[in-house]
Design an enzyme around this catalytic site. Structure first.
Site, PDB file in Angstrom:
ATOM      1  N   GLY A   8     128.902 -78.584  24.612  1.00 23.83           N
ATOM      2  CA  GLY A   8     128.075 -79.778  24.683  1.00 23.83           C
ATOM      3  C   GLY A   8     128.963 -81.056  25.270  1.00 23.83           C
ATOM      4  N   GLY A  11     127.546 -84.405  26.969  1.00 18.10           N
ATOM      5  CA  GLY A  11     126.598 -85.107  26.043  1.00 18.10           C
ATOM      6  C   GLY A  11     127.204 -86.359  25.783  1.00 18.10           C
ATOM      7  N   GLN A  12     126.881 -87.481  25.012  1.00 22.43           N
ATOM      8  CA  GLN A  12     127.568 -88.663  24.651  1.00 22.43           C
ATOM      9  C   GLN A  12     128.980 -88.787  24.394  1.00 22.43           C
ATOM     10  OE1 GLN A  12     126.042 -90.955  21.405  1.00 22.43           O
ATOM     11  NE2 GLN A  12     126.119 -92.964  22.403  1.00 22.43           N
ATOM     12  N   ILE A  34     125.418 -76.417  29.398  1.00 20.90           N
ATOM     13  CA  ILE A  34     123.962 -75.532  29.389  1.00 20.90           C
ATOM     14  C   ILE A  34     123.388 -75.864  30.927  1.00 20.90           C
ATOM     15  CG2 ILE A  34     123.519 -75.172  27.244  1.00 20.90           C
ATOM     16  CD1 ILE A  34     121.552 -77.205  27.278  1.00 20.90           C
ATOM     17  N   ILE A  54     124.984 -72.370  22.793  1.00 23.13           N
ATOM     18  CA  ILE A  54     125.483 -72.453  21.608  1.00 23.13           C
ATOM     19  C   ILE A  54     124.669 -71.103  20.814  1.00 23.13           C
ATOM     20  CG2 ILE A  54     123.984 -73.974  20.320  1.00 23.13           C
ATOM     21  CD1 ILE A  54     126.740 -74.522  19.029  1.00 23.13           C
ATOM     22  N   TYR A 142     117.657 -83.769  11.205  1.00 23.12           N
ATOM     23  CA  TYR A 142     118.780 -84.252  11.750  1.00 23.12           C
ATOM     24  C   TYR A 142     119.811 -84.180  10.194  1.00 23.12           C
ATOM     25  CZ  TYR A 142     122.742 -86.985  13.854  1.00 23.12           C
ATOM     26  OH  TYR A 142     123.809 -87.413  14.395  1.00 23.12           O
ATOM     27  N   LYS A 146     122.684 -81.680   9.059  1.00 20.19           N
ATOM     28  CA  LYS A 146     124.121 -82.119   9.013  1.00 20.19           C
ATOM     29  C   LYS A 146     124.869 -81.971   7.538  1.00 20.19           C
ATOM     30  CE  LYS A 146     124.980 -83.872  13.177  1.00 20.19           C
ATOM     31  NZ  LYS A 146     125.925 -83.151  13.968  1.00 20.19           N
TER      32      LYS A 146
HETATM   33  C1  VAH Z   1     121.665 -91.099  15.646  1.00 17.96           C
HETATM   34  N1  VAH Z   1     123.670 -91.955  17.072  1.00 17.96           N
HETATM   35  O1  VAH Z   1     121.325 -92.237  15.664  1.00 17.96           O
HETATM   36  C2  VAH Z   1     123.223 -90.727  16.081  1.00 17.96           C
HETATM   37  C3  VAH Z   1     124.055 -90.879  15.046  1.00 17.96           C
HETATM   38  C4  VAH Z   1     124.654 -92.086  12.872  1.00 17.96           C
HETATM   39  C5  VAH Z   1     123.832 -91.960  14.114  1.00 17.96           C
HETATM   40  O2  VAH Z   1     124.010 -89.456  14.223  1.00 17.96           O
HETATM   41  O3  VAH Z   1     120.823 -90.077  15.846  1.00 17.96           O
END
Ligand code: VAH
Length: 319
Positions: A8, A11-12, A34, A54, A142, A146
């Site tokens: 990655g 990415g940012q 990718i 990945i 998300y 995590k």
């Molecule tokens: C988001 N910038 O907003 C990411 C980050 C804590 C925020 O994980 O999804």
């Protein structure tokens, strides 16, 4: 000599971390990417790049063997708002991808850094000075990926001795790579709009506090934790870290110190607002400070000055 694979890398975080690692280490610092997100410019010209999907374990293993990789930075993920729109893909990349990385790391003795996030916390977590060890009960895909990522990474350390380490990043702010659909990304967009138009339409309501960090501090944290003395680590996946906490009104007022006519209006996005309200107002990062000397450099004013000057130098920015 350290040989590092960044999955990655465009990415940012990856686009800046790869360059920073190449400045610090003299080994192979491999930019994994990718198709459709190829490295360009400095990222392409300053070191090796390989296609690394990945979800393809053999592809990861092949690059690890080719460059004798000893450390993998696994930065492949969908950010919070995008993950809510594509939860199945978010799981595939976040969890099936992580499993592939950890299996390769187990077989080939690599250390692994996989960023976690304040997104691991949910509505029933203490909101102010959120402790290192507390309830992780998110209601976003998300956040689920995590939390599961933290648990799986700790399992691979305890069960197989894989050197896994991680931090819970707050919102990250950068002028290099545009953000990709995160809830905190209003705090990036506001700077671009301040320079481009002097007016910002904010999707997050006034009074909504979230932890934030300037990218140079985030890069420092990602490198410093992997260089830390493992005997000092009580925790591993993942450490609370933060640099500042603000709401849209505070960052707008700070920008107005440098762009006096800057104005903000609110058109709240219900999805991102609900996610933001489920996250902490502020983190307690004492454990990171004690176990591996974490300490941010940038506060809000320093970040605003640097962001605005860099964006003004870049000229009228098209996002
Ligand atoms: C988001 N910038 O907003 C990411 C980050 C804590 C925020 O994980 O999804």
């Amino acid at each position: 000599m350290k040989n590092v694979l960044i999955i990655g890398s465009t990415g940012q975080i990856g686009s800046e971390l790869t360059i920073e690692l190449r400045k610090r280490y003299n080994g192979h610092i491999v930019a994994g990417y990718i198709t459709g997100a190829e490295p360009k410019g400095e990222l392409l010209e300053t070191g090796p790049a390989e296609i690394v999907d990945i979800t393809d374990k053999e592809q990861i293993a092949g690059v690890v063997s080719k460059y004798r990789i000893d450390t993998i930075y696994n930065l492949a993920a969908l950010l919070s708002a995008v993950a809510e729109a594509k939860p199945q893909l978010a799981w595939k990349i976040g969890m099936e991808g992580l499993f592939n990385v950890l299996e390769v790391a187990r077989e080939k003795n690599c250390a692994v850094f996989t960023p976690s996030s304040i997104g691991v916390f949910g509505n029933n977590t203490p909101k102010d000075k959120t402790p290192q060890d507390t309830i992780r009960n998110p209601r976003t895909m998300y956040g689920v990926t995590k939390v599961a990522g933290e648990l799986l990474s700790d399992y691979y350390h305890i069960r197989f001795g894989v050197d896994t380490r991680s931090v819970r990043f707050p919102g990250l702010i950068s002028y290099v790579a545009p953000p990709g659909g995160g809830t905190t990304d209003y705090a990036v967009d506001i700077y671009y709009e301040a320079v481009k138009s002097g007016h910002f339409i904010c999707p997050i309501a006034a009074g909504t506090f979230m932890d934030m960090m300037y990218m140079p501090d985030a890069l420092h944290a990602a490198i410093q934790i992997m260089e830390a003395d493992p005997s000092q680590l009580v925790h591993r996946n993942a450490f609370n870290i933060t640099a500042m906490s603000f709401d849209p009104e505070i960052i707008a007022a700070n920008i107005r110190k440098y762009i006096p006519g800057f104005t903000i209006e609110y058109r709240v996005d219900p999805l991102r607002q609900a996610i933001a309200e489920s996250w902490p107002n502020s983190l307690d990062d004492t454990c990171a400070r004690n176990e591996w000397d974490w300490k941010p450099v940038y506060d809000l004013d320093m970040m605003t000055k640097d962001m605005l000057s860099k964006l003004q130098k870049q000229g009228a920015v098209n996002r």
